[in-house]
Enzyme design. Structure first.
Site, PDB file in Angstrom:
ATOM      1  N   ARG A 122       0.893  -0.938  -0.256  1.00  0.00           N
ATOM      2  CA  ARG A 122      -0.265   0.200  -0.102  1.00  0.00           C
ATOM      3  C   ARG A 122       0.786   1.181  -0.152  1.00  0.00           C
ATOM      4  NH1 ARG A 122      -4.102   0.171  -2.057  1.00  0.00           N
ATOM      5  NH2 ARG A 122      -4.958  -0.924  -0.591  1.00  0.00           N
ATOM      6  N   GLN A 174      -7.349  -7.925  -9.132  1.00  0.00           N
ATOM      7  CA  GLN A 174      -7.503  -6.550  -9.424  1.00  0.00           C
ATOM      8  C   GLN A 174      -5.643  -5.947  -9.673  1.00  0.00           C
ATOM      9  OE1 GLN A 174      -9.889  -3.324  -8.847  1.00  0.00           O
ATOM     10  NE2 GLN A 174      -8.445  -2.346  -7.264  1.00  0.00           N
ATOM     11  N   ARG A 205       2.475  -6.216  -9.550  1.00  0.00           N
ATOM     12  CA  ARG A 205       2.320  -6.529  -8.355  1.00  0.00           C
ATOM     13  C   ARG A 205       2.762  -7.559  -7.092  1.00  0.00           C
ATOM     14  NH1 ARG A 205      -2.832  -3.056  -5.893  1.00  0.00           N
ATOM     15  NH2 ARG A 205      -4.349  -5.094  -5.823  1.00  0.00           N
ATOM     16  N   HIS A 215       1.278   2.371 -10.478  1.00  0.00           N
ATOM     17  CA  HIS A 215       0.495   2.788  -9.742  1.00  0.00           C
ATOM     18  C   HIS A 215       1.589   3.957  -8.494  1.00  0.00           C
ATOM     19  CE1 HIS A 215      -2.922   2.880  -7.091  1.00  0.00           C
ATOM     20  NE2 HIS A 215      -3.114   2.932  -7.891  1.00  0.00           N
ATOM     21  N   ASP A 247     -10.706   9.797  -8.752  1.00  0.00           N
ATOM     22  CA  ASP A 247     -10.271   9.104  -9.085  1.00  0.00           C
ATOM     23  C   ASP A 247     -10.976   8.624 -10.391  1.00  0.00           C
ATOM     24  OD1 ASP A 247     -10.895   5.196  -8.056  1.00  0.00           O
ATOM     25  OD2 ASP A 247      -9.875   5.785 -10.180  1.00  0.00           O
ATOM     26  N   GLU A 249      -0.974   8.595 -11.515  1.00  0.00           N
ATOM     27  CA  GLU A 249      -0.238   7.268 -12.639  1.00  0.00           C
ATOM     28  C   GLU A 249       0.241   7.120 -14.007  1.00  0.00           C
ATOM     29  OE1 GLU A 249      -3.599   4.357 -10.804  1.00  0.00           O
ATOM     30  OE2 GLU A 249      -3.409   5.717  -8.970  1.00  0.00           O
TER      31      GLU A 249
HETATM   32  O1  TA6 Z   1      -5.566   3.629  -9.117  1.00  0.00           O
HETATM   33  C1  TA6 Z   1      -6.806   3.976  -9.301  1.00  0.00           C
HETATM   34  C2  TA6 Z   1      -7.491   2.120  -8.119  1.00  0.00           C
HETATM   35  O2  TA6 Z   1      -7.514   1.756  -9.493  1.00  0.00           O
HETATM   36  C3  TA6 Z   1      -8.821   2.869  -7.823  1.00  0.00           C
HETATM   37  O3  TA6 Z   1      -9.791   2.876  -8.404  1.00  0.00           O
HETATM   38  C4  TA6 Z   1      -8.229   2.103  -6.284  1.00  0.00           C
HETATM   39  O4  TA6 Z   1      -9.571   1.044  -6.342  1.00  0.00           O
HETATM   40  C5  TA6 Z   1      -6.625   2.506  -6.604  1.00  0.00           C
HETATM   41  O5  TA6 Z   1      -6.528   1.724  -8.012  1.00  0.00           O
HETATM   42  C6  TA6 Z   1      -5.633   1.432  -5.182  1.00  0.00           C
HETATM   43  O6  TA6 Z   1      -6.553   0.359  -5.848  1.00  0.00           O
HETATM   44  P1  TA6 Z   1      -6.088  -1.659  -5.047  1.00  0.00           P
HETATM   45  O7  TA6 Z   1      -5.785  -1.775  -5.382  1.00  0.00           O
HETATM   46  O8  TA6 Z   1      -4.688  -1.047  -4.400  1.00  0.00           O
HETATM   47  O9  TA6 Z   1      -6.325  -1.576  -3.218  1.00  0.00           O
END
Ligand code: TA6
Length: 307
Positions: free
Chosen positions: A57, A81, A86, A168, A213, A274
């Protein structure tokens, strides 16, 4: 004196004679620190997991082959996601004094660290979910004028695949309420907080006054700069062969809801700018000649650029 590179405990640390430094976890090839002129530019949550149990994080997580929740009807649909890059353990491929890149003239004022990830060193689950033969080389170049990150994507298989990529990056700011993000002007963006629809940026300097966002698409200028509202230039983020920029700050409620984002006022001290190719998909045909190459750099604003 030469730059020094140290590898220990799953982390590669490079230090220039100037004292500037970068730290990269083999886990996710995640940059977790970049100190330039004594200032830490990378935000990492106090509750971030650095042991590989979940994506960091903070830092600069490498997002590949999909950005966000992958569409169910797409080849990446079964991946987590932001894909698997990563949360996979990369290989350290070695160091070199970087070719004379935009940031430095090579020699003792820069060092390039290379990391590799391929279909042979991702987990069986990830390989099952996305069974393509790929090779990634991620280069992190620490220069006295900034940090450059470059992702090379190769298709080592027999069939084409589609991917998205994004870095990111969590950039430190002293006070989010004093920040303006310039270089997004008159660009179309998708607003995920509002309605997921398309809007056009009207502000020259985007202020962050709540959860944001947004995916800014095909930005004309190649520099997005974070500056403090009192005009003090903070950081220039540039893109090369990468078309989009995502701006994210979770603000109060979302921060509270994220157990690994602490302390709870963390949202005041970072903004994610990002760079990535996330609007649509890059298609990569098989064969050695075809490779995608996206370069992103960040550096303190060059003096001639206004804040
Ligand atoms: O970069 C924006 C994003 O896609 C947000 O929608 C939020 O989900 C963030 O990334 C963090 O995602 P994560 O999977 O690291 O919690």
């Amino acid at each position: 004196p030469q730059p020094t590179v140290r590898i220990e405990g799953g982390k590669v640390t490079a230090i220039l004679p100037t004292g500037d430094s970068v730290e990269v976890l083999l886990y996710g090839a995640t940059v977790i620190s970049w100190r330039n002129n004594g200032k830490e530019n990378i935000f990492v949550s106090e509750a971030a997991k650095l042991d590989g149990s979940k994506p960091v994080r903070g830092g600069i997580p490498v997002v590949f082959p999909a950005f966000g929740p992958p569409p169910k009807d797409h080849a990446t649909g079964a991946l987590p996601q932001h894909g698997f890059a990563r949360n996979s353990t990369w290989e350290y491929l070695g160091k070199s004094s970087s070719e004379s890149g935009a940031l430095s003239k090579g020699g003792d004022d820069s060092v390039k660290l290379d990391f590799g990830l391929s279909s042979s060193n991702i987990s069986a689950d990830h390989k099952k979910a996305w069974p393509y033969d790929f090779g990634l080389v991620y280069s992190v170049t620490l220069g006295k004028d900034g940090l450059q990150t470059m992702l090379n994507v190769r298709n080592e298989g027999k069939e084409a695949f589609e991917f998205q990529m994004l870095l990111h990056s969590y950039w430190t700011v002293d006070d989010i309420t004093k920040v303006a993000i310039n270089g997004l002007g008159s660009t179309t963006y998708i607003d995920k907080v509002l309605d997921g629809g398309e809007h056009t940026e009207s502000q020259t300097g985007l202020k962050i006054t709540g959860e944001v966002d947004r995916v800014y698409k095909s930005i004309k200028q190649d520099t997005t700069s974070i500056s403090s509202i009192d005009g003090k230039p903070r950081l220039d983020v540039t893109r090369d062969n990468i078309s989009d920029t995502v701006i994210w700050n979770p603000w109060i409620a979302k921060t509270k809801a994220m157990a690994d984002l602490r302390p709870e006022d963390s949202y005041k001290h970072f903004v994610c700018v990002e760079v990535g190719s996330v609007d649509g998909w890059q298609k990569l045909e098989p064969g050695p000649s075809n490779k995608g190459k996206g370069k992103a750099a960040a550096g303190p604003p060059s003096p001639q650029k206004e804040g």
